[in-house]
Enzyme design. Structure first.
Site, PDB file in Angstrom:
ATOM      1  CB  SER A 272      -8.254   3.550   2.558  1.00  0.00           C
ATOM      2  OG  SER A 272      -7.476   2.928   3.567  1.00  0.00           O
TER       3      SER A 272
ATOM      4  CE  LYS B 277      -3.991   1.923   2.526  1.00  0.00           C
ATOM      5  NZ  LYS B 277      -4.958   1.687   3.612  1.00  0.00           N
TER       6      LYS B 277
ATOM      7  CB  SER C 277      -8.599   0.513   5.340  1.00  0.00           C
ATOM      8  OG  SER C 277      -9.295   1.719   5.199  1.00  0.00           O
TER       9      SER C 277
HETATM   10  N1  GLN Z   1     -13.520   3.781   5.806  1.00  0.00           N
HETATM   11  C1  GLN Z   1     -12.954   4.125   7.069  1.00  0.00           C
HETATM   12  C2  GLN Z   1     -12.611   5.580   7.089  1.00  0.00           C
HETATM   13  O1  GLN Z   1     -12.788   6.222   6.109  1.00  0.00           O
HETATM   14  C3  GLN Z   1     -11.764   3.271   7.356  1.00  0.00           C
HETATM   15  C4  GLN Z   1     -10.491   3.774   6.817  1.00  0.00           C
HETATM   16  C5  GLN Z   1      -9.290   2.929   7.198  1.00  0.00           C
HETATM   17  O2  GLN Z   1      -9.419   1.880   7.813  1.00  0.00           O
HETATM   18  N2  GLN Z   1      -8.110   3.439   6.880  1.00  0.00           N
HETATM   19  O3  GLN Z   1     -12.171   6.077   8.078  1.00  0.00           O
END
Ligand code: GLN
Length: 469
Positions: free
Chosen positions: A131, A56, A155
């Site tokens: 994400s 990532k 995410s």
């Molecule tokens: N969708 C969640 C957010 O926007 C989780 C994001 C994540 O785990 N980095 O905060």
């Protein structure tokens, strides 16, 4: 020539100066890859030697560009290796590429990237989740064998679910956060994606462990099961046999929440039946404060985001736009360099931390966070594992939720409580929803108490019918 310190400029100078031909340069790299083959032939290979892995874009690999999918870090080059990368280098993995994500990991669809969106390889009209959507898409689309993502509120698990993969959010502190760009520091964890529970377990074992460079890293971790290694020196116990039978808790109240798709609920009931047939006991449990998780998360995360993002000031690194003075530089750089969702969270976070509202929002959220943790602690006195769906629906269409942050936040309903409490959870594929001619994967989430990832691997394998080797 040391490849370790080689940059384009240095290579260019050597090429122009005649110290090196382009064929020589290519040969240096091929030799490096051959070294991996040599390690394999010599019988010294670990399970991960030579395995192509995608990383990532918020995890630092020394000498490589890392941008967290943000304009503010366009072309920023990492000056050191994240601890997980250092560990994987020792294993001899092949880094195949960095993967797209929501900017600074804020989002659930990978549409918030400054460099364009990522599509779901199973249906190109849909998002891969986020994400860590690029990491999931790279494995689901066979562009990498395994991948690393990060999980602050879902995410890893949500994109794993949307792409038909297995994804693990480890116990907070199990994997070092040194070298991952911070989003919500009290919630972030790096974790693995794979096509099987076994692949995820192998990768988790390779990256976890105490690290003095991360003050929240856990010293006393359970030894890895290491059931896959024949190598004596690694030690650890062989697979437990006979197969473990678990007490599995179902928080019924969380299934009454509005907005969960029928196909998900039906698949969940079928999964519970499958677990019963496998000999596990299903028990109803109460998590009375679970309903506040999303509200708590969306106060605590913006608060931590607003302070973590302060370092992107256009002065020390990243994009800089000059104005009439330092303050204007700061505003202009952040305006040009940061996307809408990131700015929204900075504003929200600054608000909940401001002196007039600190008690009303941030403090209150922290207190409720403690209550949620108590609920789980009590539940784990009765059960070994808790199970819920991973997401309220299958992968949604590109653009479907992009304009409505609240709708997007509701996606995280099942995943965020786990990060608030710091416990581990795994998402594994549990079925399919047919839409038109497309088979869209559904995921199920198994949750364990701190440091009990091994239970998640055991139940995940049993559920999928994966053999313990
Ligand atoms: N969708 C969640 C957010 O926007 C989780 C994001 C994540 O785990 N980095 O905060």
């Amino acid at each position: 020539m040391e490849l370790k310190n080689l940059t384009i400029k240095k290579a260019h100078d050597a090429l122009i100066g005649g110290d090196l031909t382009s064929t020589d340069l290519l040969k240096l790299y091929l030799d490096e890859i051959k070294n991996k083959d040599k390690i394999i032939k010599s019988g010294k290979a670990g399970l991960l030697t030579g395995i192509p892995i995608a990383i990532k874009d918020n995890i630092l690999i020394k000498g490589r560009i890392v941008s967290s999918a943000s304009k503010i870090l366009e072309n920023y080059t990492a000056t050191y290796d994240a601890t997980v990368i250092e560990k994987l280098k020792k294993e001899g993995v092949v880094f195949i590429g960095r993967t797209n994500m929501d900017e600074f990991a804020m989002g659930g669809s990978t549409e918030n990237s400054a460099y364009g969106l990522t599509k779901n390889p199973l249906d190109l009209e849909r998002v891969p989740g986020g994400s860590s959507g690029g990491s999931a898409a790279s494995v689901a689309g066979n562009m990498a064998l395994i991948a690393l993502g990060s999980d602050t509120g879902g995410s890893i698990r949500q994109p794993a679910s949307f792409c038909g993969l297995v994804g693990l959010k480890p116990t907070y502190g199990a994997v070092s956060r040194y070298g991952v760009m911070a989003m919500g520091s009290s919630l972030d964890q790096i974790g693995p994606f794979g096509k099987t529970v076994e692949d995820v377990e192998i990768l988790f074992d390779a990256i976890r462990g105490y690290d003095e460079k991360d003050s929240t890293s856990i010293k006393d971790q359970k030894p890895a099961r290491k059931i896959f290694y024949s190598d004596e020196k690694i030690g650890g116990s062989k697979a437990e046999s006979p197969k473990q039978k678990f007490k599995i808790g179902v928080p019924k109240s969380c299934l009454d929440i509005e907005g969960i798709d029928k196909s998900i609920l039906q698949n969940f009931q079928e999964s519970l039946e499958r677990l019963k047939k496998l000999g596990h006991e299903i028990i109803d449990i109460e998590l009375p404060n679970l309903k506040y998780s999303l509200a708590v998360y969306y106060v605590i995360v913006p608060a931590e985001v607003s302070s973590n993002m302060a370092r992107y000031d256009g002065m020390r690194f990243g994009k800089r736009i000059s104005g009439k003075d330092g303050i204007e530089d700061y505003f202009l750089s952040r305006q040009a360099g940061l996307g809408k969702e990131v700015r929204r969270r900075i504003i929200l976070g600054t608000y909940v931390l401001s002196s007039g509202y600190y008690d009303a929002y941030y403090n209150k959220a922290n207190i409720v966070r403690g209550l949620i943790a108590d609920d789980y602690r009590k539940a784990f006195e009765k059960v070994d594992i808790i199970v819920t769906p991973t997401t309220p629906d299958v992968a949604f269409k590109i653009g479907e939720k992009a304009g409505d942050p609240l709708k997007m936040y509701l996606e995280d309903i099942f995943t965020v409580p786990i990060n608030l409490v710091g416990i581990p959870a795994i998402s594994v594929p549990s079925g399919i929803k047919k839409i038109g001619d497309k088979d869209l994967p559904i995921g199920i989430q198994f949750i364990a108490s701190h440091n009990n990832e091994d239970l998640l691997f055991a139940i995940g394998k049993d559920f999928l019918g994966e053999k313990e080797n």
